[in-house]
Design a protein around this motif. Structure first.
Motif, short mmCIF file in Angstrom:
data_model
loop_
_atom_site.label_atom_id
_atom_site.label_comp_id
_atom_site.label_asym_id
_atom_site.label_seq_id
_atom_site.Cartn_x
_atom_site.Cartn_y
_atom_site.Cartn_z
N TRP A 80 1.23 5.05 -8.22
CA TRP A 80 0.72 3.77 -7.72
C TRP A 80 1.89 2.81 -7.56
O TRP A 80 2.51 2.41 -8.54
CB TRP A 80 -0.28 3.20 -8.72
CG TRP A 80 -1.00 2.00 -8.24
CD1 TRP A 80 -0.70 0.69 -8.51
CD2 TRP A 80 -2.17 1.97 -7.44
NE1 TRP A 80 -1.60 -0.14 -7.91
CE2 TRP A 80 -2.53 0.63 -7.25
CE3 TRP A 80 -2.96 2.96 -6.85
CZ2 TRP A 80 -3.63 0.25 -6.50
CZ3 TRP A 80 -4.05 2.58 -6.11
CH2 TRP A 80 -4.38 1.24 -5.94
N ASP A 82 2.89 -0.24 -7.64
CA ASP A 82 2.28 -1.47 -8.15
C ASP A 82 2.96 -2.75 -7.68
O ASP A 82 2.38 -3.82 -7.79
CB ASP A 82 2.21 -1.44 -9.67
CG ASP A 82 3.55 -1.27 -10.34
OD1 ASP A 82 4.44 -0.61 -9.78
OD2 ASP A 82 3.72 -1.81 -11.45
N VAL A 114 -0.83 4.15 -2.79
CA VAL A 114 -0.69 5.47 -3.41
C VAL A 114 0.46 6.19 -2.72
O VAL A 114 0.53 6.22 -1.49
CB VAL A 114 -1.99 6.28 -3.26
CG1 VAL A 114 -1.82 7.70 -3.79
CG2 VAL A 114 -3.15 5.58 -3.95
#
Length: 153
Positions: A80, A82, A114
């Motif tokens: 991920w 982020d 992702v």
């Protein structure tokens, strides 16, 4: 409501309002440790043959899922991103004279940040995998690990 990034948009880019709620949930099953601390330092694609050795730390209670992983030469790592912006649908990654749709790019900027890398597995020490081929920031959350059966060992 999903947050948007404070990074300024480039010419020809388009940001859209984010939905009021999420459709799904996920758990971060670990953390990735790489030499890169700023986005500009990360390679555009990881190099499973010559890239730096990186560590993937798997958290409890997920560590039993690593059983048998050492027999695989390559793994697909899902993580991920982020720190990526999530609201751009048109991007201008090279400050060109036009934008390209987010889904036509490998950019980390996407509605669901992702990422996936095919890595070479170098070692397994308890809950820590040592791999080559990542292209993410130090501390990136780990989503999943999949054995890569089709990769050449």
């Amino acid at each position: 409501m999903a947050e948007t990034c404070a990074d300024p948009i480039r010419p020809h880019e388009l940001a859209v309002p984010m939905p009021e709620r999420f459709d799904a949930q996920l758990w971060f099953i670990g953390r990735i440790h790489t030499p890169w601390t700023r986005r500009g330092e990360c390679p555009r694609r990881g190099d499973p043959d010559n890239g730096p050795a990186c560590r993937i730390e798997v958290f409890e209670p997920w560590t039993p899922g690593l059983s048998g992983i050492a027999k695989h030469g390559h793994l697909q790592i899902l993580y991920w991103m982020d720190q990526a912006r999530r609201d751009l649908v048109l991007q201008n990654p090279n400050y060109g004279d036009r934008a390209t749709g987010t889904f036509a790019l490998r950019s980390p900027v996407r509605p669901n940040p992702v990422a996936s890398s095919i890595v070479r597995l170098l070692a397994v020490e308890g809950p820590v995998l040592t791999v080559r081929g990542l292209d993410c920031l130090d501390g990136t959350p780990l989503i999943d690990i999949k054995a890569e059966f089709g990769a050449v060992p």
